[in-house]
Design a protein around this motif. Structure first.
Motif, mmCIF file in Angstrom:
data_model
loop_
_atom_site.group_PDB
_atom_site.id
_atom_site.type_symbol
_atom_site.label_atom_id
_atom_site.label_comp_id
_atom_site.label_asym_id
_atom_site.label_seq_id
_atom_site.Cartn_x
_atom_site.Cartn_y
_atom_site.Cartn_z
ATOM 1 N N MET B 111 60.147 83.626 19.684
ATOM 2 C CA MET B 111 58.833 83.905 19.106
ATOM 3 C C MET B 111 57.954 82.683 19.236
ATOM 4 O O MET B 111 58.441 81.557 19.233
ATOM 5 N N LEU B 112 56.653 82.900 19.363
ATOM 6 C CA LEU B 112 55.684 81.805 19.343
ATOM 7 C C LEU B 112 54.845 81.997 18.090
ATOM 8 O O LEU B 112 54.098 82.964 17.971
ATOM 9 N N ALA B 113 54.999 81.063 17.113
ATOM 10 C CA ALA B 113 54.302 81.216 15.841
ATOM 11 C C ALA B 113 53.137 80.243 15.760
ATOM 12 O O ALA B 113 53.140 79.192 16.390
ATOM 13 N N ILE B 130 42.956 74.284 25.377
ATOM 14 C CA ILE B 130 44.363 74.045 25.075
ATOM 15 C C ILE B 130 44.884 75.173 24.204
ATOM 16 O O ILE B 130 44.134 75.763 23.412
ATOM 17 N N ALA B 131 46.142 75.492 24.408
ATOM 18 C CA ALA B 131 46.820 76.503 23.603
ATOM 19 C C ALA B 131 48.090 75.830 23.101
ATOM 20 O O ALA B 131 48.835 75.257 23.884
ATOM 21 N N TYR B 132 48.301 75.863 21.769
ATOM 22 C CA TYR B 132 49.534 75.277 21.264
ATOM 23 C C TYR B 132 50.117 76.171 20.182
ATOM 24 O O TYR B 132 49.407 76.912 19.512
ATOM 25 N N ALA B 133 51.422 76.075 20.067
ATOM 26 C CA ALA B 133 52.138 76.944 19.121
ATOM 27 C C ALA B 133 53.496 76.322 18.892
ATOM 28 O O ALA B 133 53.861 75.323 19.500
ATOM 29 N N THR B 134 54.232 76.914 17.957
ATOM 30 C CA THR B 134 55.613 76.494 17.747
ATOM 31 C C THR B 134 56.517 77.570 18.281
ATOM 32 O O THR B 134 56.441 78.727 17.852
ATOM 33 N N ALA B 135 57.387 77.178 19.232
ATOM 34 C CA ALA B 135 58.359 78.113 19.796
ATOM 35 C C ALA B 135 59.567 78.127 18.881
ATOM 36 O O ALA B 135 60.101 77.073 18.531
#
Lengths: 104, 138
Positions: B111-113, B130-135
């Protein structure tokens, strides 16, 4: 140092908060690359030189934030956010900030 | 004479710019079709995040520039007002490219939260996305 952009660290528990830590860097590419970007600006498309520049800046800003967090005794940073802005032609500032915590 | 040079410059830039845009969109579409599907959410409080064991922040970024022709069109439209669809496509490309790069870094995740998308300028008519997330991994 665990870094996440969510408010917790999965599988671990936060036991202490150390406040907001941040890292920022302002970088500019050298004039040669800037001229090439100027040409590319005419034709359109991805500016790979600038993409690299900003990737390196992001790494450095994250590194500085990690240093600050280590200084206060944290072992994780949660709720990390980025902000980019241009400060001069060919120079960009990357600012990254988060909450330093201790997790067990 | 100057005006003729300007028109030629516009023509060349239009030609190279549309080729660059077409190729970029083709590359984006093939990669979007090929990439493994990972659920992306913009929150992290959801029950979908329960039971995850490992987290890693992933970032994707790109800088795209408008060609001289698009810049001229934008200048004209700002006189009369309205949508500048020439620039809209540049920002769209930049955002989709940044999202793809972020997903490519997160291959294997469940999941990418807390997905965040950010667009800014790093120079005149140069868009950085930019696109950032927590995997999250089980």
């Amino acid at each position: 140092m665990i870094i996440t952009s969510i408010h917790h660290v999965p599988g671990k528990e936060i036991v202490e908060h150390y406040g907001v830590v941040n890292g920022s860097t302002v970088r500019s590419k050298h004039a040669g690359r800037d001229m090439m970007a100027g040409f590319k600006n005419f034709f359109g498309g991805e500016l790979k030189g600038y993409t690299e520049l900003l990737n390196e800046s992001r790494e450095q800003a994250l590194e500085r934030m990690t240093q600050q967090a280590m200084q206060v005794g944290a072992n994780a940073i949660v709720n990390v956010r980025f902000a980019t802005s241009s400060v001069a032609q060919g120079a960009a500032e990357i600012f990254v900030y988060g909450t330093a915590v201790k997790v067990l | 004479m100057d005006f003729i040079i300007f028109l030629i410059a516009c023509g060349v830039a239009f030609f190279t710019g549309s080729i660059a845009e077409k190729k970029h969109y083709q590359s984006i579409r093939t990669r979007e079709a090929k990439i493994d599907f990972i659920p992306m959410i913009t929150v992290d409080e959801s029950e979908l995040c329960d039971g995850m064991q490992r987290a890693e922040m992933v970032v994707g970024g790109v800088v795209v520039s408008c060609d001289f022709f698009k810049t001229t069109i934008a200048g004209l439209v700002t006189v009369f007002g309205g949508n500048i669809s020439a620039i809209e496509s540049v920002i769209d490309r930049a955002r989709r490219e940044a999202t793809l790069r972020m997903q490519e870094q997160a291959q294997g995740a469940d999941m990418l939260a807390n997905v965040r998308l950010q667009t800014s300028t790093v120079g005149p008519f140069q868009v950085e996305a930019i696109a950032y997330a927590t995997a999250l991994y089980k």
